[in-house]
Structure formats: structure tokens, C-alpha cells
Design a protein around this motif. Structure first.
Motif, mmCIF file in Angstrom:
data_model
loop_
_atom_site.group_PDB
_atom_site.id
_atom_site.type_symbol
_atom_site.label_atom_id
_atom_site.label_comp_id
_atom_site.label_asym_id
_atom_site.label_seq_id
_atom_site.Cartn_x
_atom_site.Cartn_y
_atom_site.Cartn_z
ATOM 1 N N ARG A 54 0.733 -1.203 -0.038
ATOM 2 C CA ARG A 54 0.002 -0.104 0.073
ATOM 3 C C ARG A 54 0.683 1.189 -0.208
ATOM 4 N N SER A 55 1.972 1.210 0.029
ATOM 5 C CA SER A 55 2.930 2.369 -0.024
ATOM 6 C C SER A 55 4.221 2.112 -0.814
ATOM 7 N N VAL A 56 5.166 2.964 -0.461
ATOM 8 C CA VAL A 56 6.360 2.698 -1.005
ATOM 9 C C VAL A 56 7.658 3.130 -0.047
ATOM 10 N N ARG A 57 8.615 2.570 0.318
ATOM 11 C CA ARG A 57 9.843 2.927 1.383
ATOM 12 C C ARG A 57 11.184 3.119 0.695
ATOM 13 N N LEU A 58 11.768 4.040 0.923
ATOM 14 C CA LEU A 58 13.088 4.222 0.372
ATOM 15 C C LEU A 58 14.119 3.314 1.018
ATOM 16 N N THR A 59 14.993 2.861 0.128
ATOM 17 C CA THR A 59 15.900 2.016 0.479
ATOM 18 C C THR A 59 17.167 2.815 1.012
ATOM 19 N N PRO A 60 18.008 2.154 1.521
ATOM 20 C CA PRO A 60 19.330 3.069 1.869
ATOM 21 C C PRO A 60 19.792 4.040 0.992
ATOM 22 N N MET A 61 19.977 3.041 -0.298
ATOM 23 C CA MET A 61 20.420 3.951 -1.620
ATOM 24 C C MET A 61 19.521 5.238 -1.668
ATOM 25 N N GLY A 62 18.251 4.880 -1.624
ATOM 26 C CA GLY A 62 17.168 5.727 -2.006
ATOM 27 C C GLY A 62 17.220 7.138 -0.910
ATOM 28 N N ARG A 63 17.649 6.845 0.452
ATOM 29 C CA ARG A 63 17.649 7.692 1.487
ATOM 30 C C ARG A 63 18.781 8.558 1.197
ATOM 31 N N ALA A 64 19.965 7.995 0.683
ATOM 32 C CA ALA A 64 21.109 8.853 0.343
ATOM 33 C C ALA A 64 20.935 9.719 -0.688
ATOM 34 N N MET A 65 20.215 9.159 -1.799
ATOM 35 C CA MET A 65 20.143 9.899 -2.735
ATOM 36 C C MET A 65 18.896 11.303 -2.847
ATOM 37 N N LEU A 66 18.022 10.878 -2.125
ATOM 38 C CA LEU A 66 16.723 11.777 -2.131
ATOM 39 C C LEU A 66 17.504 13.285 -1.734
ATOM 40 N N PRO A 67 18.033 13.617 -0.568
ATOM 41 C CA PRO A 67 18.443 15.071 -0.626
ATOM 42 C C PRO A 67 19.097 15.793 -1.659
ATOM 43 N N HIS A 68 19.809 15.013 -2.352
ATOM 44 C CA HIS A 68 20.574 15.297 -3.627
ATOM 45 C C HIS A 68 19.559 15.639 -4.757
ATOM 46 N N ALA A 69 18.784 14.761 -4.827
ATOM 47 C CA ALA A 69 17.673 15.038 -5.956
ATOM 48 C C ALA A 69 16.727 16.397 -5.753
ATOM 49 N N ARG A 70 16.425 16.332 -4.399
ATOM 50 C CA ARG A 70 15.618 17.696 -4.048
ATOM 51 C C ARG A 70 16.448 18.882 -4.492
ATOM 52 N N ALA A 71 17.886 18.820 -3.788
ATOM 53 C CA ALA A 71 18.494 20.031 -4.214
ATOM 54 C C ALA A 71 18.742 20.304 -5.607
ATOM 55 N N ASP A 136 17.966 19.635 7.232
ATOM 56 C CA ASP A 136 18.603 18.929 6.272
ATOM 57 C C ASP A 136 18.040 19.331 4.846
ATOM 58 N N ALA A 137 16.991 19.807 4.767
ATOM 59 C CA ALA A 137 16.601 20.495 3.405
ATOM 60 C C ALA A 137 17.299 21.786 3.212
ATOM 61 N N MET A 138 17.743 22.664 4.272
ATOM 62 C CA MET A 138 18.468 23.623 4.011
ATOM 63 C C MET A 138 19.845 23.446 3.376
ATOM 64 N N LEU A 139 20.579 22.328 4.282
ATOM 65 C CA LEU A 139 21.781 22.057 4.033
ATOM 66 C C LEU A 139 21.837 21.553 2.366
ATOM 67 N N ALA A 140 20.655 20.776 2.097
ATOM 68 C CA ALA A 140 20.799 20.202 0.605
ATOM 69 C C ALA A 140 20.457 21.566 -0.461
ATOM 70 N N GLY A 141 20.219 22.751 0.037
ATOM 71 C CA GLY A 141 19.878 23.731 -0.629
ATOM 72 C C GLY A 141 18.703 23.785 -1.512
ATOM 73 N N GLU A 142 17.403 23.279 -0.579
ATOM 74 C CA GLU A 142 16.227 23.273 -1.174
ATOM 75 C C GLU A 142 15.617 24.654 -1.214
ATOM 76 N N ALA A 143 15.957 25.508 -0.273
ATOM 77 C CA ALA A 143 15.227 26.760 0.034
ATOM 78 C C ALA A 143 16.300 27.794 0.184
ATOM 79 N N ASP A 144 15.748 29.242 0.153
ATOM 80 C CA ASP A 144 16.602 30.494 0.310
ATOM 81 C C ASP A 144 16.640 30.737 1.831
#
Length: 292
Positions: A54-71, A136-144
């Protein structure tokens, strides 16, 4: 090769928690979305998502990649806005990150003033459940600019906005005794079932810590993700709730008491580097008009 579109697909699947909902939001077919996600996983060399019933879950690789994807997506959006601004299509856009309770109680007056003074500047608001996620979002550069509790060990500029006060909400006809000055000792509520917050919500930790200091662990009657729902559920009789005073509407039917030992939280605005003129101007509006 990884594309921005694939990164957008990954972020949307994670944020919606479903391939079906992500496909609807992205206006693509689910098979097309799944194909692109498989291509992305192939390009990075492993699975990024675990498909659950009924859902999805990030793998360890996914958790590592997600903040860089957002940035990467945030940088691309800022580049697009800069190009539009240079061409005269738009005067500017400000990316602001915060936590749920702050977007509800603290920001609206400041945003109203900003909109009146700068109608040509769009504001995009990103909301997070926990102060750590915001950091973490700010460290990844997601906002001003980020607005929330002071982040531990932050090396960029930080500006104090004020101190947020927390109150206890009960039904208007509740029998709990309070002192003549409108305060209540949390220990008197130790036997109550509480309106609590969902695990991972920043206010869940704050409530647990306050009750632990009073000598007990709060027993949840219900848990909610929405800060705005907590005082309404408490006023309806489900149990006491600890909420920021600034989220309560002017016309509120519940009983509002101050903890005998005040519970406060410093709120700040912070960024990765010295703000550009637009972000600095927004910071001034925040300092003058945020409801803290």
C-alpha cells in the motif's frame, strides 16, 4: 544518464507515497512512471524504492540520494526563475522552508504583509514535520531561507525572531483545576489520555520531554499529523493537547491554560550564506510581522 525528470519522479513518488498518486500528480501513466524509475535505478546501480502493498519505502540508497535529488530540482528551479527574471517575465521568487506549526501560526501575518508590499514576488513554501528535516533540506539547498527552531551547530547566518509559547488546551467544560492565574501543572494531567502527535512530528518530542520533566509519560488517546487538528480534538474532549499559542484561532471554544512551568521554543530564520537582497528584505518583514 540521470535526468532531472527522473529525479522529479523519485521525489514525487516519495512525497505522495504511491506510484498511482505520483502518476496522477505528474500527469503521466503509471507504466511510464515505473519505466523511468527503473531506468533511474539502473543508472545508479541499485534499488531506490521498496514497493510495499500500500505504499513505498526508501532503500538505504534511496535515502542517500533523495536530498541530492531535491537539491538538484531546487537549483534547476532557481535557474529557471533567474532566466525568467532576466527576460522580464517575473520579478522574482523566494523559496521558504519551515515546519508545519510555524506555517500555520507564525508566518501568515508576515506573508500577508509581504504579498501587499511585493506582489510581483512569488513565495514557494516547503513544509516539514521535524526541525531536523528542515535543517537537512536547507543543507541540501532546497530553499533560500528556513524558519523554525534554532538548528544545532548551524554555521550559516541565524536571526532570532522570537520565543514561541506553548499552552494546554482542554474542553471548555473540563473539570481540571487551574490556578487563579490560568496555569495548570502538567503532573495533574498524568492520568489523562492525550491528544498526541504522530511519530516523527517535532511537537511529539516536545510533548514527551515536557511530560517527562513533570514525571510521567503521556498516554495517547489519538495521534495527529496536523498541528491545527490538535487543539480542535482537545476541545472536542479527546484529551489535553500541548500546542503553540499562536495556532489558536481568535474564536476558539476550548479552554486554554498555561503550563505552570512555561514551555517555550526559540524560533529563528537561517540560511546557508549571507542573504541576497530579496531574502534579506523578507527577513526584515519576518522580524517585524511574524506572530511569535
Amino acid at each position: 544518464m540521470t535526468s532531472l525528470r527522473q529525479l522529479e519522479y523519485l521525489v514525487t513518488v516519495v512525497d505522495t507515497g504511491s506510484f498511482t498518486r505520483a502518476a496522477e500528480q505528474l500527469h503521466v501513466t503509471q507504466p511510464a512512471l515505473s519505466h523511468q524509475m527503473r531506468a533511474l535505478e539502473h543508472s545508479v546501480g541499485g534499488p531506490l524504492l521498496e514497493r510495499l502493498p500500500r505504499s513505498v519505502r526508501l532503500t538505504p540508497m534511496g535515502r542517500a540520494m533523495l536530498p541530492h535529488a531535491r537539491a538538484a530540482l531546487a537549483d534547476a528551479e532557481r535557474a529557471r526563475c533567474a532566466a525568467r527574471q532576466a527576460s522580464g517575465q517575473v520579478a522574482g521568487e523566494l523559496l521558504v522552508a519551515t515546519v508545519y506549526s510555524v506555517s500555520l501560526g507564525v508566518l501568515p501575518p508576515a506573508l500577508r504583509v509581504w504579498r501587499r508590499e511585493r506582489p510581483d514576488v512569488d513565495v514557494r513554501l516547503f513544509e516539514y514535520r521535524h526541525a531536523d528535516e528542515l535543517r537537512d533540506a536547507m543543507l541540501a539547498g532546497e530553499a533560500d531561507l528556513a524558519i523554525g527552531p534554532r538548528p544545532a551547530g548551524w554555521t550559516g547566518p541565524v536571526r532570532t525572531l522570537g520565543t514561541e509559547e506553548f499552552v494546554v488546551v482542554l474542553p471548555a467544560d473540563g473539570a481540571t483545576e487551574s490556578t487563579s492565574d490560568g496555569t495548570v501543572d502538567l503532573a495533574e494531567l498524568a492520568d489523562c489520555a492525550w491528544v498526541h502527535y504522530a511519530p516523527g512530528h517535532g511537537l511529539a518530542e516536545l510533548l514527551d520531554a515536557a511530560c517527562a520533566e513533570a514525571g510521567f509519560r503521556p498516554r495517547p488517546a489519538v495521534r495527529t499529523e496536523q498541528t491545527a487538528a490538535a487543539p480542535l480534538l482537545a476541545a472536542a474532549g479527546l484529551g489535553p493537547a500541548l500546542v503553540p499559542a499562536n495556532v489558536l484561532p481568535a474564536e476558539f471554544s476550548g479552554r486554554v491554560l498555561r503550563p505552570g512551568k512555561p514551555i517555550r521554543r526559540e524560533l529563528v530564520a537561517y540560511g546557508r550564506s549571507e542573504p541576497d537582497p530579496l531574502t534579506a528584505a523578507f527577513g526584515e518583514v519576518l522580524a517585524q510581522h511574524a506572530r511569535v
